[in-house]
Structures are given as structure tokens and as C-alpha cells.
Motif scaffolding. Structure first.
Motif, PDB file in Angstrom:
ATOM      1  N   ASP A   1      -2.476   0.616  -6.536  1.00 18.99           N
ATOM      2  CA  ASP A   1      -3.879   0.295  -6.303  1.00 18.99           C
ATOM      3  C   ASP A   1      -4.281  -0.729  -7.362  1.00 18.99           C
ATOM      4  OD1 ASP A   1      -4.457   2.010  -4.135  1.00 18.99           O
ATOM      5  OD2 ASP A   1      -4.574   3.720  -5.502  1.00 18.99           O
TER       6      ASP A   1
ATOM      7  N   HIS B   1      -1.636  -9.054  -4.749  1.00 19.47           N
ATOM      8  CA  HIS B   1      -1.231  -8.553  -3.434  1.00 19.47           C
ATOM      9  C   HIS B   1       0.290  -8.535  -3.319  1.00 19.47           C
ATOM     10  CE1 HIS B   1      -0.689  -9.024   1.052  1.00 19.47           C
ATOM     11  NE2 HIS B   1      -1.673  -8.154   1.082  1.00 19.47           N
TER      12      HIS B   1
ATOM     13  N   LYS C   1      -3.681  -1.862   4.192  1.00 15.61           N
ATOM     14  CA  LYS C   1      -2.321  -1.323   4.189  1.00 15.61           C
ATOM     15  C   LYS C   1      -1.541  -1.826   5.403  1.00 15.61           C
ATOM     16  CE  LYS C   1      -3.345   2.629   1.354  1.00 15.61           C
ATOM     17  NZ  LYS C   1      -3.243   4.066   1.117  1.00 15.61           N
TER      18      LYS C   1
ATOM     19  N   PRO D   1     -10.555   0.139  -6.510  1.00 10.59           N
ATOM     20  CA  PRO D   1      -9.558  -0.925  -6.402  1.00 10.59           C
ATOM     21  C   PRO D   1      -9.941  -1.951  -5.329  1.00 10.59           C
ATOM     22  CG  PRO D   1      -8.633   1.199  -5.684  1.00 10.59           C
ATOM     23  CD  PRO D   1     -10.066   1.435  -6.032  1.00 10.59           C
TER      24      PRO D   1
ATOM     25  N   ARG E   1      -2.146   2.895 -10.651  1.00 14.77           N
ATOM     26  CA  ARG E   1      -3.104   1.788 -10.669  1.00 14.77           C
ATOM     27  C   ARG E   1      -2.557   0.615 -11.466  1.00 14.77           C
ATOM     28  NH1 ARG E   1      -9.294   3.152 -10.425  1.00 14.77           N
ATOM     29  NH2 ARG E   1      -9.130   4.108  -8.379  1.00 14.77           N
TER      30      ARG E   1
ATOM     31  N   PHE F   1       0.254  -4.817  -5.178  1.00 11.94           N
ATOM     32  CA  PHE F   1      -0.024  -3.986  -3.995  1.00 11.94           C
ATOM     33  C   PHE F   1       1.249  -3.747  -3.186  1.00 11.94           C
ATOM     34  CE2 PHE F   1      -1.917  -3.622   0.408  1.00 11.94           C
ATOM     35  CZ  PHE F   1      -2.536  -2.404   0.202  1.00 11.94           C
TER      36      PHE F   1
ATOM     37  N   ALA G   1      -9.802  -3.681  -1.965  1.00 11.58           N
ATOM     38  CA  ALA G   1      -9.521  -2.976  -0.700  1.00 11.58           C
ATOM     39  C   ALA G   1      -8.521  -3.741   0.171  1.00 11.58           C
ATOM     40  CB  ALA G   1     -10.827  -2.732   0.049  1.00 11.58           C
TER      41      ALA G   1
ATOM     42  N   ALA H   1       3.071   3.940  -5.347  1.00  3.83           N
ATOM     43  CA  ALA H   1       1.871   4.513  -4.722  1.00  3.83           C
ATOM     44  C   ALA H   1       1.283   5.598  -5.620  1.00  3.83           C
ATOM     45  CB  ALA H   1       2.214   5.076  -3.345  1.00  3.83           C
TER      46      ALA H   1
ATOM     47  N   GLY I   1       0.802  -1.222   0.000  1.00  5.52           N
ATOM     48  CA  GLY I   1       0.000   0.000   0.000  1.00  5.52           C
ATOM     49  C   GLY I   1       0.832   1.268   0.000  1.00  5.52           C
ATOM     50  N   GLU I   2       2.128   1.127   0.259  1.00  5.22           N
ATOM     51  CA  GLU I   2       3.053   2.258   0.146  1.00  5.22           C
ATOM     52  C   GLU I   2       4.227   1.801  -0.728  1.00  5.22           C
ATOM     53  OE1 GLU I   2       2.761   4.553   4.304  1.00  5.22           O
ATOM     54  OE2 GLU I   2       3.379   2.468   4.507  1.00  5.22           O
TER      55      GLU I   2
ATOM     56  N   TRP J   1      -9.880   4.649 -14.398  1.00  4.60           N
ATOM     57  CA  TRP J   1      -9.540   5.589 -13.321  1.00  4.60           C
ATOM     58  C   TRP J   1     -10.717   5.873 -12.377  1.00  4.60           C
ATOM     59  CZ3 TRP J   1      -6.548   5.187 -17.564  1.00  4.60           C
ATOM     60  CH2 TRP J   1      -5.180   5.122 -17.336  1.00  4.60           C
TER      61      TRP J   1
END
Lengths: 258, 258
Positions: free
Chosen positions: B187, B178, B229, B224, B146, B182, B226, B143, B138-139, B220
Motif C-alpha cells: 500500500d 505503481h 488492483k 494510501p 506500507r 504497488f 487508491a 501485501a 495490489g497482491e 499507519w
């Protein structure tokens, strides 16, 4: 027994290299015959492509599965593929040994699977009918053989635990254990996992070797993972969904283990 | 927007090739800039090894992550890696397009991930402390961008359904969605999956294009997946296990989606 170890690490002077040497020695000391396919040392061709078929019409579009079928049936496979298939025929057991990279096997080993598992050898085996959807998931040319993954990870064991952020190790390995090993018929033993490789010292390495020795010594006695066989009544055919009365309400990978 | 499509199929005159062409045209018609990394056409080097580092001392043992760190920090990466990293910097969106082979991406694409995701670029980014375990999940450097998977399968949709024998498609793709997308910060949009490719005809291809168009046009706007994070309180650090009060009693991949 005959054991084939397919091994993928770019540096022999590594933890993986040491574990590989140890495994070979232990199995030989136990009286087994061992062959190692050291994929990096072999400079294994990782890319499945038209060059995998000998005497191919170069203007015809390449179709990965149909070209593979044609080559396998007519003795026209690339020689490096045939050699690996012969090793699998010879083997009573297969060990896949690799460092976990991006939650799967290294590309070079994925390419070994893609090329060696030809149509007619690794898939596309047996009768396809309304009651029997090919010899796969518990049947196939590898039936009666055993297989096991030996894998190292940089992450900690807790990161791969049931609620760990990477996902549970058994689920991450399911596409390999179920989809690559059980699929052509192997009985699959639980994996041997070495976590947190950056924190390896002599003491921990000895503990690791001791644990691995036990697993290797019991290789033909330990119970395999009880994956459900495809053609023995657990699945509707051809939908291949688990019958409603089994693992009721469950979904996901775990439902495919009895 | 700028879109990078990383594409892996050995034959341009294939369903995957047609879908790739269609995707590029649709995105350009919508006003986006598109680059395609056609890995087979590029003869992409799939093997991560010591040749990925320029001016390397040839007698030192090769360490995949530490050598990658050294090369990334000192501008000594192999040029083909740098070019792909520049494409990712340029891109607002990444599409990974591939045929599902043995329940994962083709080896050549796995080798793209392994080599392009250098230490300091794809992982090993950000502070490591008792409260922040690196910029990941998530970071990270991706980041704000997409990503989406476009994948074809030979198997039927039911084979990949929640109780299908292959395992649910979302679980099979979790290590990529993931663990690969991710992880460095993308995203991740739900995948676009084309099942049962042997039964493709003109009518079904048009339906497929229509469905894909909708997904590309809303790229866009769509929500995404969920994924939770890592560094925002859902996980204990450094164990990185999901806190007991979240997704109570659940384990497995699904627990990591809010």
C-alpha cells in the motif's frame, strides 16, 4: 553520420544482443560510423560518487552537482566519464538500447546518465536569467543531434497501451525521452519498442528487424517528438509552468508535446 | 512496527543524510524498530548479472528472469540479495529515500530493486491464468505492508506542478509508486517531497522536519493512494486494459487511481 549506441544487457547471447548487432550492421551498411558503449562489457561504474573527481580533497563533503561542476571545469573528471563525453561530442545521433526493467532503464545505464551528464555538459549549461532558464529542454550541448530509444519489454503491447495497466509506453518513457534526451538538446524520435519478448521466434524476429530497418533508414528524415522548448515563450519563467492559453485545461506529460 | 529505510546518497553530511537521521530518530521515538539499508555505505552492487547466482554453469547464457527464478527457488542467490529480502520480510513498512536524479531514483537504488526483487519474490508470484494474472498490482508478497517515497529535488515545486515543465511529480513517481511498490503488493502512501534543495536554511529545514514528523506519526493511519488492483475486476485479463466503463475516456497514469 556518426552514431553512438549506449547498450545495456548482461548477456550478449540474448535478444537484446542480437538487436544490437543488427542495428550496428544496418547503420554501417548505410554508410554511418558507429560506436557502441556496451556498458556491461565495459564493466561501467554505475555509482556516482567522490571517486568521479580526480585530485579531490578527501575531507570535504561530496556535493554531487558542485563537485561535478568543479571537475568538469578543471579537467578533473574521472577518465571513463571524459571518454563517454567525447563519444557524445563525436556523435550526430544517440541510441539508448536496453531491456525495460521495472519500468525504466537498467541501473547500469542510469549510472551512465548520472556520471556522463556532468554539470556544464548535460545540465547547468548556458545563461540563467529572468527570461532564459539555462540551455535545456530543446537547447544545450546536444542541440542539433538526434536520439532514439530501442527497448524490449516482457509485457504485452496491450499492457502498455493508453489504458493498459502498466501505463502508456509514451508516459513511462517520458522521464527518459523528455528528461534525459530532450533536456540537453537532443531531438527525440519516437521509440522503437519490442513487446512480449518471451514469444519471440524466427518469423517475428525477422518482422522486428524489418521494422527496425525502416526506422534506422529514415533516422534523419523522421519527425522528432514535438516537445515544447523551454525558452521560446511556451513557459512562464522562472515558474516554468505552461502558459494558460496553451493546451488549455490539460495537465500531465502530454501537455508538453505541441 | 518494523520499518526498513532504503537510502541512497553518496554523502552522509548532506541534506539527505540529515533527513535520514531525523527519520530514523522520529520513528524510534515513536516506538518502531528501524533498519536502514544505506546503499552507498554498503557499497551495494548495482549491476544485475550472472554473479547474482551461486554455483552457476558459467557457459550457459545468462537470462535475467529465468536465472533469478532458478536461484531464488534453489537457495542459490547471492548472499547480499538474500539479506535484503529478509529485511523486507521483517518489515511492516518500507521507505525509499533518495535525491531525484534525472527524474528517477539513483542508479544504486535502481540496482537494489532489480536484484532484490527476484523472480518468485518481487515478480513471478502466484497463479497465472485467464482470470488471475499473477499476484501483482495490489497482491504479492508485500501485501499488507506500507511504503512511502521520501525524495528531494533541486527544481522548484512549480516545475513539478500539474503544468510544470518537468512533468507532474505524481506522474514522474508513478513508475516507482505503481510499478515498483504497488506491483509486489505494498500500500503506497503519498510521497514526501522536498523541493528546491539549494534554498534550504535552518528555518526551512525545521518546517520540513515538522511536516515530515506529521507524515511519520500518521504512517499507519493515512490513506494510501487508491491504485486499482489488477485481479479484482477492473481490468480485462489477459489484455490488462482498464474496462471501458471505468474512468471513461481517460488514459494515462491517473486512470489507474480510483
Amino acid at each position: 553520420m556518426n552514431v553512438l549506441i549506449v547498450y545495456a544487457h548482461p548477456e550478449r547471447r540474448s535478444l537484446n544482443g542480437a538487436i544490437n548487432d543488427f542495428t550496428v550492421e544496418r547503420l554501417r551498411a548505410n554508410g554511418h560510423a558507429v560506436q557502441v558503449s556496451d556498458l556491461y562489457a565495459m564493466n561501467w561504474k554505475a555509482l556516482l560518487d567522490a571517486d568521479d573527481v580526480r585530485e579531490r580533497r578527501s575531507d570535504a563533503p561530496f556535493h554531487p552537482s558542485l563537485d561535478s561542476k568543479h571537475a568538469f571545469e578543471n579537467g578533473l573528471q574521472s577518465r571513463d566519464i571524459e571518454i563517454e563525453q567525447d563519444k557524445l561530442r563525436w556523435a550526430d545521433a544517440l541510441i539508448l538500447q536496453f531491456p525495460m526493467w521495472w519500468f525504466s532503464m537498467p541501473a547500469i545505464m542510469k549510472g551512465w546518465v548520472e556520471r556522463v551528464y556532468a554539470y556544464g555538459f548535460g545540465y547547468g549549461v548556458g545563461e540563467h536569467s529572468d527570461t532564459h532558464w539555462g540551455d535545456r529542454y530543446g537547447e544545450g550541448l546536444m542541440a542539433g543531434k538526434r536520439a532514439m530509444i530501442v527497448v524490449t519489454t516482457g509485457g504485452w503491447e496491450s499492457h502498455y497501451s493508453p489504458r493498459g495497466i502498466n501505463g502508456p509506453i509514451d508516459d513511462l518513457l517520458f522521464p527518459i525521452q523528455h528528461g534525459v534526451l530532450f533536456y540537453p538538446g537532443f531531438d527525440v524520435l519516437p521509440p522503437f519498442v519490442v513487446y512480449h519478448t518471451s514469444q519471440m521466434d524466427a518469423t517475428r524476429l525477422q518482422t522486428t528487424y524489418d521494422a527496425l530497418s525502416k526506422r534506422l533508414d529514415r533516422f534523419w528524415d523522421d519527425a522528432p517528438i514535438a516537445f515544447r522548448k523551454q525558452n521560446h515563450g511556451d513557459y512562464a519563467i522562472p515558474q516554468l509552468t505552461l502558459r494558460a492559453e496553451l493546451a488549455e485545461g490539460e495537465s500531465g506529460f502530454a501537455a508538453h508535446v505541441e
